[in-house]
Design a protein around this motif. Structure first.
Motif, mmCIF file in Angstrom:
data_model
loop_
_atom_site.group_PDB
_atom_site.id
_atom_site.type_symbol
_atom_site.label_atom_id
_atom_site.label_comp_id
_atom_site.label_asym_id
_atom_site.label_seq_id
_atom_site.Cartn_x
_atom_site.Cartn_y
_atom_site.Cartn_z
ATOM 1 N N PRO A 1 4.976 7.162 -3.957
ATOM 2 C CA PRO A 1 4.153 6.169 -3.243
ATOM 3 C C PRO A 1 2.837 6.731 -2.711
ATOM 4 C CG PRO A 1 6.449 5.951 -2.598
ATOM 5 C CD PRO A 1 6.343 7.218 -3.402
ATOM 6 N N LEU A 2 2.839 7.995 -2.248
ATOM 7 C CA LEU A 2 1.608 8.608 -1.754
ATOM 8 C C LEU A 2 0.589 8.758 -2.876
ATOM 9 C CD1 LEU A 2 0.025 10.049 0.537
ATOM 10 C CD2 LEU A 2 1.077 12.195 -0.250
ATOM 11 N N ILE A 3 1.049 9.197 -4.042
ATOM 12 C CA ILE A 3 0.149 9.357 -5.191
ATOM 13 C C ILE A 3 -0.494 8.019 -5.550
ATOM 14 C CG2 ILE A 3 0.074 9.873 -7.668
ATOM 15 C CD1 ILE A 3 2.299 11.940 -7.155
ATOM 16 N N ARG A 4 0.314 6.978 -5.547
ATOM 17 C CA ARG A 4 -0.207 5.656 -5.884
ATOM 18 C C ARG A 4 -1.177 5.148 -4.826
ATOM 19 N NH1 ARG A 4 5.551 3.705 -8.276
ATOM 20 N NH2 ARG A 4 5.107 4.148 -10.473
ATOM 21 N N ARG A 5 -0.838 5.405 -3.554
ATOM 22 C CA ARG A 5 -1.682 4.934 -2.456
ATOM 23 C C ARG A 5 -3.055 5.617 -2.490
ATOM 24 N NH1 ARG A 5 1.694 5.879 1.317
ATOM 25 N NH2 ARG A 5 0.752 7.649 2.428
ATOM 26 N N GLU B 1 -2.782 16.364 1.569
ATOM 27 C CA GLU B 1 -3.211 14.962 1.579
ATOM 28 C C GLU B 1 -2.381 14.155 2.565
ATOM 29 O OE1 GLU B 1 -5.782 13.742 0.311
ATOM 30 O OE2 GLU B 1 -6.346 14.820 -1.513
ATOM 31 N N ASP B 2 -1.087 14.449 2.621
ATOM 32 C CA ASP B 2 -0.206 13.737 3.542
ATOM 33 C C ASP B 2 -0.590 14.042 4.992
ATOM 34 O OD1 ASP B 2 1.845 12.079 4.321
ATOM 35 O OD2 ASP B 2 3.440 13.535 3.985
ATOM 36 N N ILE B 3 -0.821 15.320 5.274
ATOM 37 C CA ILE B 3 -1.249 15.710 6.624
ATOM 38 C C ILE B 3 -2.583 15.032 6.964
ATOM 39 C CG2 ILE B 3 -2.122 17.647 7.998
ATOM 40 C CD1 ILE B 3 -0.036 19.410 6.522
ATOM 41 N N GLY B 4 -3.522 15.088 6.016
ATOM 42 C CA GLY B 4 -4.828 14.480 6.249
ATOM 43 C C GLY B 4 -4.751 12.986 6.488
#
Length: 328
Positions: A318-322, A174-177
């Motif tokens: 923060p990524l999960i929340r975003r 997900e981060d890469i995407g």
């Protein structure tokens, strides 16, 4: 009266003798019986592989059997609940991972039966692993940059497997995407063995997996390793570039360590920590981690490990929340 005093003196003397003769209650040195090591995932995956290397190393140094107890489910929540319900005596430990010990599950799941900041006592980190992105050969990409180009040309058609919503393998993709603006479809699996079967058969296009698990399929003809999430290339994965060569500065490592119930006696934690550090200084143990593709941790304290878990929380929560991720 003299007779009474004499009688009382004799009784006192006898009582004193009885006290002196009474057996002293001495606590046995920890540990004096087997230790249970709860593994939050099923057999065959990277968590299980590195955990069993650790169990054997601890067993040799503690002089007691360390029994591996796989408790898969809920991205580690089943294992965490088993730990906090066990006696807080040091005889039950759990493999610490991002989901349970960096608070990721606290954001992904509602009404958890444990508090990641209050219910666990860190013991120490024993290794970390980079990940490798493996793609089925039905995808016409020879390298990572080629894969990115193909996904952009075919939005929504590329799918990837993970160990579940919020797992490290899911978050890395997900981060890469998100950083590259890729439209990909996530397919979560409960069992890593099933995900592997579907990848090899071409039912899933790709999977990001820990190097210990990736070792098993590195040379399988039906798949192609395209990129590694470490900062630098790996000698034992020749020709496989890093994600950072396409996405500068990107890394993705998963930590593994030991955690105990927060109420565990400090002396028990100190003893286990000492045994773990002894193991980490043993070249044979370090070679055991390296043999399965993991990087042994340096000597570390419980507080050192606490800093590692908090650093991962700062990156991934923060990524999960975003992304508004919610697990079932």
């Amino acid at each position: 009266m003299p007779h009474l005093l004499t009688t009382l003196s004799r009784r006192a003397a006898l009582a004193g003798t009885a006290i002196l003769a009474a057996p002293r209650i001495v606590r046995a040195a920890f540990p004096d019986r087997p230790i249970r090591l709860i593994i939050p995932y099923g057999g065959g995956g990277q968590t299980d592989i590195v955990s069993r290397v650790t169990a054997e190393a601890l067993q040799q140094r503690l002089g007691q059997t360390v029994v591996a107890d796989n408790r898969p489910g809920g991205a580690g929540n089943t294992a965490a609940e088993a730990l906090i319900r066990a006696p807080a005596d040091g005889y039950t430990l759990m493999i610490a991972t991002m989901g349970t010990n960096s608070g990721l599950n606290a954001v992904l799941y509602r009404n958890l039966p444990y508090d990641w900041e209050k219910d666990f006592a860190p013991v120490g980190q024993f290794c970390s692993t980079a990940h490798v992105l493996v793609v089925h050969r039905s995808i016409p990409a020879e390298d990572f940059s080629g894969l990115v180009a193909w996904i952009r040309a075919n939005p929504g058609k590329f799918n990837f497997a993970s160990a579940g919503v919020g797992a490290s393998t899911h978050l890395l993709m997900e981060d890469i995407g998100a950083r590259l603006g890729l439209d990909m479809v996530h397919v979560p699996y409960r069992q890593s063995t099933q995900a592997m079967t579907d990848l090899l058969a071409g039912r899933i296009h790709a999977r990001c997996m820990g190097l210990p698990e990736g070792e098993a399929i590195r040379t399988v003809p039906s798949v192609r390793p395209l990129a590694i999430t470490s900062a630098a290339r790996r000698d034992n994965w020749p020709g496989v570039p890093t994600v950072a060569e396409t996405l500068p500065g990107f890394t993705g490592l998963a930590y593994f360590g030991l955690t105990a119930h927060a109420a565990t006696p400090p002396e028990a934690i100190a003893r286990i920590s000492a045994a773990l550090n002894e193991a980490l200084e043993d070249p044979r143990v370090r070679a055991g981690y390296e043999r399965v593709g993991a990087d042994p941790a340096p000597r570390n304290s419980p507080e050192d490990f606490r800093r590692v878990t908090r650093a991962d929380a700062e990156r991934w929560v923060p990524l999960i929340r975003r992304l508004n991720l919610v697990a079932d």
